[in-house]
Design a protein around this motif. Structure first.
Motif, mmCIF file in Angstrom:
data_model
loop_
_atom_site.group_PDB
_atom_site.id
_atom_site.type_symbol
_atom_site.label_atom_id
_atom_site.label_comp_id
_atom_site.label_asym_id
_atom_site.label_seq_id
_atom_site.Cartn_x
_atom_site.Cartn_y
_atom_site.Cartn_z
ATOM 1 N N ARG A 175 37.010 23.930 29.497
ATOM 2 C CA ARG A 175 37.976 24.905 29.003
ATOM 3 C C ARG A 175 38.830 24.391 27.849
ATOM 4 O O ARG A 175 39.291 25.175 27.026
ATOM 5 N N ARG A 218 38.603 35.658 33.976
ATOM 6 C CA ARG A 218 37.235 35.377 34.453
ATOM 7 C C ARG A 218 36.740 34.054 33.872
ATOM 8 O O ARG A 218 36.114 33.253 34.576
ATOM 9 N N TYR A 219 37.020 33.837 32.607
ATOM 10 C CA TYR A 219 36.595 32.586 31.973
ATOM 11 C C TYR A 219 37.279 31.389 32.634
ATOM 12 O O TYR A 219 36.632 30.379 32.930
ATOM 13 N N ALA A 237 35.702 30.447 35.800
ATOM 14 C CA ALA A 237 34.334 29.940 35.736
ATOM 15 C C ALA A 237 34.230 28.551 35.114
ATOM 16 O O ALA A 237 33.286 27.814 35.407
ATOM 17 N N VAL A 238 35.179 28.194 34.234
ATOM 18 C CA VAL A 238 35.097 26.938 33.484
ATOM 19 C C VAL A 238 36.326 26.098 33.796
ATOM 20 O O VAL A 238 37.461 26.569 33.685
ATOM 21 N N ARG A 239 36.113 24.849 34.186
ATOM 22 C CA ARG A 239 37.216 23.975 34.576
ATOM 23 C C ARG A 239 37.957 23.425 33.357
ATOM 24 O O ARG A 239 37.431 23.405 32.238
ATOM 25 N N ARG A 276 31.133 21.707 33.056
ATOM 26 C CA ARG A 276 30.111 22.334 33.892
ATOM 27 C C ARG A 276 28.755 21.701 33.598
ATOM 28 O O ARG A 276 28.469 21.305 32.474
ATOM 29 N N VAL A 279 28.347 28.359 30.673
ATOM 30 C CA VAL A 279 28.441 29.802 30.909
ATOM 31 C C VAL A 279 27.866 30.527 29.703
ATOM 32 O O VAL A 279 27.776 29.963 28.604
#
Length: 308
Positions: A233, A289-290, A293-295, A300, A304
């Motif tokens: 992120r 949402r992002y 989903a992304v740390r 990851r 994504v």
């Protein structure tokens, strides 16, 4: 609850300060390492009531004592820094007081305001504002290149060199075997190349996909989920911290490595929360949402999908 954390810090500081003074008066090694040739009795005359007792009262909720202890700690840190730089003595005392000053400032903010003073870092060119819309990607790339040159020159050049020089002057440099030193420089160079490539790729994604730049005062106008942002992120922060560590390895300076890690803590605690709040306010559900989903720090294994 935040005020409780601040008071807890002052309690620990009072205990640590009292223990340190016991060491000063009973162990010559502690006295020389932290006070150099300063008269411990003269220093104790002021430090015991203002630092130790003041921190203890702050832990009990006495606000003026928290202010007094913090101001005294900052002044001692500045004075001891000057003394160590001039004489080459008491380097370990400087580190201890700089850490105590930073902790006291944070704890005082928690006690008085219930939060850390993030707004002090987010002013002027660091205040969150979207970039001027309708600017071309080439213009954003040019602005990004100028920003990178200035920030990298200062934060990865001037500041680390100054820290390494002070580390040597304060007698804190660690002499390593030649083989290990050579290995560290090689690792630092490799890390610097990789981290710089990550930073450039991240900045390019912001400029070409987000209609903006990495600078807080010219933030992207669109949510960027492309390039490195598909796997972590905050790739710009990851790149910057890794670059700082790399420079520390190249300079064989553990203080520069510590400087980079301190930057990570400051960014995570003071910059990240308001930045993410700003992104959520501007981009809403797509950003939520992002974020889910992304740390923040850990990449990851599977990127994504990109958002166009």
């Amino acid at each position: 609850m935040n005020a409780v954390w601040g008071r807890s810090y002052f309690a620990l500081q009072a205990i640590a300060g009292a223990a340190w003074w016991v060491g000063v008066f009973t162990l010559p090694l502690v006295r020389e390492a932290t006070l150099g040739e300063l008269d411990p009795q003269l220093v104790a005359l002021f430090d015991l009531p203002l630092f130790v007792v003041g921190s203890g009262l702050a832990a009990l909720g006495v606000r003026w004592a928290a202010v007094l202890a913090t101001v005294w700690t900052v002044l001692v840190a500045l004075a001891l820094t000057g003394y160590a730089t001039i004489t080459g003595l008491a380097g370990r005392g400087v580190l201890a007081m700089i850490a105590a000053a930073a902790g006291s400032i944070a704890a005082l903010s928690l006690v008085l305001r219930g939060r850390l003073p993030s707004e002090l870092l987010l002013r002027g060119p660091f205040a969150f504002r979207p970039a001027a819309s309708r600017a071309s990607p080439a213009r954003h790339l040019g602005a990004t290149a100028v920003q990178a040159g200035l920030f990298w020159g200062l934060l990865l050049g001037v500041v680390p060199l100054a820290i390494a020089a002070l580390e040597e002057r304060w007698g804190l440099a660690v002499a390593l075997p030649e083989g290990l030193s050579t290995w560290m420089r090689g690792a630092g160079l490799a890390l610097l190349v990789l981290a710089t490539a990550l930073g450039i790729a991240s900045a390019a994604a912001l400029a070409t996909r987000g209609d903006g730049t990495p600078l807080p005062s010219a933030m992207p106008n669109r949510l960027v989920v492309a390039g490195p942002y598909r796997v972590v992120r905050n790739p710009m922060a990851v790149a910057g911290i890794a670059q700082g560590v790399a420079v520390g390895l190249l300079l064989n300076s553990w203080l520069v490595v510590g400087y980079a890690m301190a930057g990570a803590v400051i960014w995570h605690l003071l910059v990240r929360p308001p930045e993410e709040a700003d992104l959520e306010a501007r981009f809403g559900e797509p950003y939520r949402r992002y974020r889910g989903a992304v740390r923040c720090w850990v990449p990851r294994l599977r990127p994504v999908p990109a958002v166009r």
